[in-house]
Design an enzyme around this catalytic site. Structure first.
Site, mmCIF file in Angstrom:
data_model
loop_
_atom_site.group_PDB
_atom_site.id
_atom_site.type_symbol
_atom_site.label_atom_id
_atom_site.label_comp_id
_atom_site.label_asym_id
_atom_site.label_seq_id
_atom_site.Cartn_x
_atom_site.Cartn_y
_atom_site.Cartn_z
ATOM 1 N N ASP A 30 34.162 39.056 25.954
ATOM 2 C CA ASP A 30 33.447 40.180 26.276
ATOM 3 C C ASP A 30 31.838 39.976 26.019
ATOM 4 O OD1 ASP A 30 34.803 43.328 26.626
ATOM 5 O OD2 ASP A 30 32.374 43.187 26.259
ATOM 6 N N THR A 86 35.294 49.117 36.744
ATOM 7 C CA THR A 86 35.032 49.281 38.169
ATOM 8 C C THR A 86 34.745 50.769 38.178
ATOM 9 O OG1 THR A 86 37.406 49.336 38.767
ATOM 10 C CG2 THR A 86 36.020 47.527 39.251
ATOM 11 N N PHE A 152 48.858 48.239 35.988
ATOM 12 C CA PHE A 152 49.568 49.723 36.257
ATOM 13 C C PHE A 152 49.758 50.226 34.889
ATOM 14 C CE2 PHE A 152 50.661 47.606 39.998
ATOM 15 C CZ PHE A 152 50.253 48.312 41.065
ATOM 16 N N ARG A 154 49.245 52.685 31.398
ATOM 17 C CA ARG A 154 48.865 53.822 31.108
ATOM 18 C C ARG A 154 48.404 53.717 29.565
ATOM 19 N NH1 ARG A 154 54.308 56.977 31.761
ATOM 20 N NH2 ARG A 154 54.801 54.767 30.783
ATOM 21 N N LYS A 207 47.706 49.129 44.690
ATOM 22 C CA LYS A 207 47.081 49.908 43.318
ATOM 23 C C LYS A 207 46.354 51.394 43.543
ATOM 24 C CE LYS A 207 45.732 50.890 39.132
ATOM 25 N NZ LYS A 207 46.419 51.322 38.005
ATOM 26 N N PHE A 252 55.522 63.545 36.817
ATOM 27 C CA PHE A 252 54.325 63.952 37.477
ATOM 28 C C PHE A 252 54.152 65.174 38.150
ATOM 29 C CE2 PHE A 252 50.917 60.860 36.601
ATOM 30 C CZ PHE A 252 51.419 59.810 36.062
ATOM 31 N N HIS A 254 54.298 67.973 36.235
ATOM 32 C CA HIS A 254 53.743 69.099 35.168
ATOM 33 C C HIS A 254 52.378 69.774 35.133
ATOM 34 C CE1 HIS A 254 54.778 70.584 31.136
ATOM 35 N NE2 HIS A 254 53.229 70.613 30.870
ATOM 36 N N GLY A 256 48.699 71.513 34.840
ATOM 37 C CA GLY A 256 47.915 71.489 33.851
ATOM 38 C C GLY A 256 46.299 71.571 34.192
ATOM 39 N N CYS A 263 41.085 56.280 35.467
ATOM 40 C CA CYS A 263 41.374 55.903 36.464
ATOM 41 C C CYS A 263 41.463 56.891 37.776
ATOM 42 C CB CYS A 263 42.800 55.354 36.366
ATOM 43 S SG CYS A 263 42.417 53.771 35.394
HETATM 44 N N1 NAD Z 1 42.022 52.040 31.401
HETATM 45 C C1 NAD Z 1 43.172 52.015 32.024
HETATM 46 O O1 NAD Z 1 44.311 52.807 31.472
HETATM 47 C C2 NAD Z 1 43.389 51.259 33.381
HETATM 48 C C3 NAD Z 1 44.740 51.187 33.912
HETATM 49 C C4 NAD Z 1 44.860 50.215 34.988
HETATM 50 C C5 NAD Z 1 43.644 49.714 35.410
HETATM 51 N N2 NAD Z 1 42.620 49.956 34.856
HETATM 52 C C6 NAD Z 1 41.455 49.173 35.519
HETATM 53 O O2 NAD Z 1 40.937 47.832 34.678
HETATM 54 C C7 NAD Z 1 39.642 47.875 34.900
HETATM 55 C C8 NAD Z 1 39.082 47.882 33.282
HETATM 56 O O3 NAD Z 1 39.246 48.997 32.980
HETATM 57 P P1 NAD Z 1 39.089 49.270 31.212
HETATM 58 O O4 NAD Z 1 39.593 50.838 30.973
HETATM 59 O O5 NAD Z 1 39.937 48.342 30.518
HETATM 60 O O6 NAD Z 1 37.384 49.274 31.179
HETATM 61 P P2 NAD Z 1 36.784 49.142 29.611
HETATM 62 O O7 NAD Z 1 35.383 49.900 30.266
HETATM 63 O O8 NAD Z 1 37.604 49.673 28.735
HETATM 64 O O9 NAD Z 1 36.494 47.566 29.335
HETATM 65 C C9 NAD Z 1 35.623 46.719 30.502
HETATM 66 C C10 NAD Z 1 35.092 45.958 29.363
HETATM 67 O O10 NAD Z 1 34.514 44.532 30.211
HETATM 68 C C11 NAD Z 1 33.090 44.291 29.641
HETATM 69 N N3 NAD Z 1 32.543 43.570 30.577
HETATM 70 C C12 NAD Z 1 31.811 43.928 31.829
HETATM 71 N N4 NAD Z 1 31.392 42.721 32.245
HETATM 72 C C13 NAD Z 1 31.636 41.762 31.493
HETATM 73 C C14 NAD Z 1 31.375 40.370 31.645
HETATM 74 N N5 NAD Z 1 30.582 39.847 32.791
HETATM 75 N N6 NAD Z 1 31.877 39.382 30.904
HETATM 76 C C15 NAD Z 1 32.353 40.206 29.833
HETATM 77 N N7 NAD Z 1 32.848 41.049 29.652
HETATM 78 C C16 NAD Z 1 32.442 42.010 30.428
HETATM 79 C C17 NAD Z 1 32.619 45.280 29.077
HETATM 80 O O11 NAD Z 1 31.824 45.162 28.071
HETATM 81 C C18 NAD Z 1 33.887 46.177 28.456
HETATM 82 O O12 NAD Z 1 34.185 46.018 27.081
HETATM 83 C C19 NAD Z 1 39.024 48.964 35.729
HETATM 84 O O13 NAD Z 1 39.059 48.352 37.063
HETATM 85 C C20 NAD Z 1 40.229 49.811 35.589
HETATM 86 O O14 NAD Z 1 40.147 50.710 36.731
HETATM 87 C C21 NAD Z 1 42.347 50.745 33.856
#
Ligand code: NAD
Length: 442
Positions: A30, A86, A152, A154, A207, A252, A254, A256, A263
């Site tokens: 990170d 993203t 996927f 949660r 997705k 899904f 329920h 609220g 997401c």
């Molecule tokens: N959170 C969820 O429940 C979930 C579920 C499925 C998919 N996603 C998808 O997964 C992706 C990540 O989501 P998240 O919730 O984990 O995001 P997040 O913001 O929690 O984590 C992203 C991390 O990436 C790091 N980062 C950014 N650019 C970087 C780089 N160049 N090198 C190294 N680290 C870097 C950031 O510092 C951060 O810690 C998104 O596209 C999201 O839509 C999220």
């Protein structure tokens, strides 16, 4: 097998920990040095049930490590997962792919030997192709394939979701990359998890289609709940009545205060943008986005109505600020719409959330943060349940009544029984069960 996870957020950290639990050697990278430092000291930057134990176990086994140094991490890696954020791009709602493309460039600069570059981030159709182009341009000598492997999981049940998923989607037309992915997911093949091999574009679209469909289901039942309130039905019975039909399913459904989180809001919006651009607009999803945004805004009025039409000079206890239970994530949480709107309408807010208060403090002003649920109710004129944490499901109702100044409960998650609450002397309002409440009162 050695892999690298670029991005150690909710998805990167959970995926990295789970892959290491499968026996793979994982380095999570990170850019956020504070995050990496705290992980190295055994402190998790996020709240996710059971994750701390899983991380500690795999660090101790020597299979999981953390670094800010991508170059070092990439040495000997056969696959690198891009799991960076993203978010919605300001202004137009497209997915902001800056982090993904930056990560692709950084990966390109550090690749050595054949490497499978896997996008785990949720990315619009066509992104994988662009990642391949970026890497090819930066490193014409590189030997690599790009795979789309959307996640996927949660939040709140992320480990179980990752370890026992309903399915895994792997998008690539390269047989060589498919073999590497098959190897990485071997433990899931062994437990007969459906693993779908598709092309890149199909995986990327799947997705978004999944999230948009789930968001549509939630929005549908929310609108049925509105109708129940007007015409006198019980939305829970309607949900059960339709959900028992296996073509519909019970999940899904329920009602609220509207969906939030990191997401659904951004992914539904991004899908509508992709569809518009491609000349195949998705009117249903566009409406879902609009209806849900409006719903979150309308919820404060529901609270005001539950308080007798005005909250001027009233103190309201709010329980739950995260977008759902078992996470500390407040991204797009309904509480972020509800609380400021109640404050603007003249209310003082006393708040409590089991794990989300640190983050909530940074996002909301002028809230009196309390030690526990009863502390929040102390001297309040009404109680509002915004997030259905388990501990809010089992409140001591007599104590709630004694602690509040008025026995007023607005239950935006329908976790209490209208008849019981009315019988207990509460002015109780919830979502889509108005007649149940009114009948009990008569
Ligand atoms: N959170 C969820 O429940 C979930 C579920 C499925 C998919 N996603 C998808 O997964 C992706 C990540 O989501 P998240 O919730 O984990 O995001 P997040 O913001 O929690 O984590 C992203 C991390 O990436 C790091 N980062 C950014 N650019 C970087 C780089 N160049 N090198 C190294 N680290 C870097 C950031 O510092 C951060 O810690 C998104 O596209 C999201 O839509 C999220």
């Amino acid at each position: 097998m050695q892999i690298v996870m670029v991005g150690t957020g909710y998805v990167g950290l959970v995926s990295g920990a789970c892959f290491s639990e499968f026996g793979t050697s994982v380095t999570c990278v990170d850019k956020d040095a504070a995050k990496i430092e705290s992980l190295e000291q055994g402190r998790l930057p996020i709240y996710e049930p059971s994750l701390e134990r899983l991380v500690a176990h795999n660090i101790a086994a020597g299979r999981l490590s953390f670094t800010t140094d991508l170059d070092k991490a990439m040495a000997g890696a056969e696959a690198v997962f891009i799991a960076v954020g993203t978010p919605s791009r300001r202004g137009d709602g497209h997915a902001d792919l800056t982090y993904v493309y930056d990560a692709a460039r950084e990966v390109a600069a550090t690749m050595n030997g054949y490497t499978v570059v896997v996008t785990k981030s949720t990315v619009p159709v066509g992104t994988g192709c662009e990642v391949a182009r970026i890497i090819g341009e930066a490193r014409p000598d590189a030997d690599f394939d790009v795979v789309s492997n959307p996640e996927f999981l949660r939040e709140g049940s992320a480990i179980e979701d990752f370890m026992r998923p309903d399915r895994v989607i792997i998008g690539t037309e390269s047989a060589r990359a498919r073999e590497v992915m098959r190897h990485i997911y071997r433990p899931l093949f062994l437990i007969e998890t459906p693993i779908l091999f598709t092309n890149l574009e199909t995986a990327e679209l799947t997705k978004y289609a999944a999230n948009a469909f789930l968001a549509t289901k939630i929005t549908f039942i929310n609108e049925i709940a509105n109708l129940c309130d007007r015409v006198g039905g019980d939305v829970h019975d309607v949900a059960r009545g339709i959900g028992l039909d296996r073509r519909i399913g019970r999940k899904f459904l329920h009602p609220g205060p509207g969906f939030g989180g990191s997401c659904f809001p951004k992914d539904t919006l991004a899908l509508t943008q992709t569809a518009q651009q491609a000349g195949a607009p998705m009117r249903i999803v566009e409406t879902v986005v609009e209806v849900n945004e409006q719903r979150k805004k309308n919820m404060a009025q529901q609270v005001i109505d539950g308080c007798g039409g005005s909250v001027v000079g009233k103190t309201i206890a709010v329980l739950g600020f995260t977008f759902k239970p078992n996470t500390d994530d407040l991204r797009n949480a309904p509480s972020l719409d509800i609380v400021p709107a109640l404050q603007a309408a003249g209310a003082e807010i006393r708040g409590f959330d089991p794990v989300g208060m640190d983050e909530a403090r940074t996002l909301l002003n002028d809230v009196t943060w309390c030690e526990d649920a009863y502390g929040a109710m102390d001297g309040a004129d009404a109680l509002v349940i915004v997030t259905e944490w388990n501990e809010f499901r089992a409140l001591d109702i007599e104590r709630v009544k004694r602690t509040l100044r008025q026995p007023v409960l607005i239950d935006l998650r329908n976790i209490y029984d209208p008849k019981e609450m009315t019988a207990a002397g509460f002015s109780y309002s919830c979502i889509g069960r108005a007649r149940v409440t009114a009948e009990s009162g008569s």
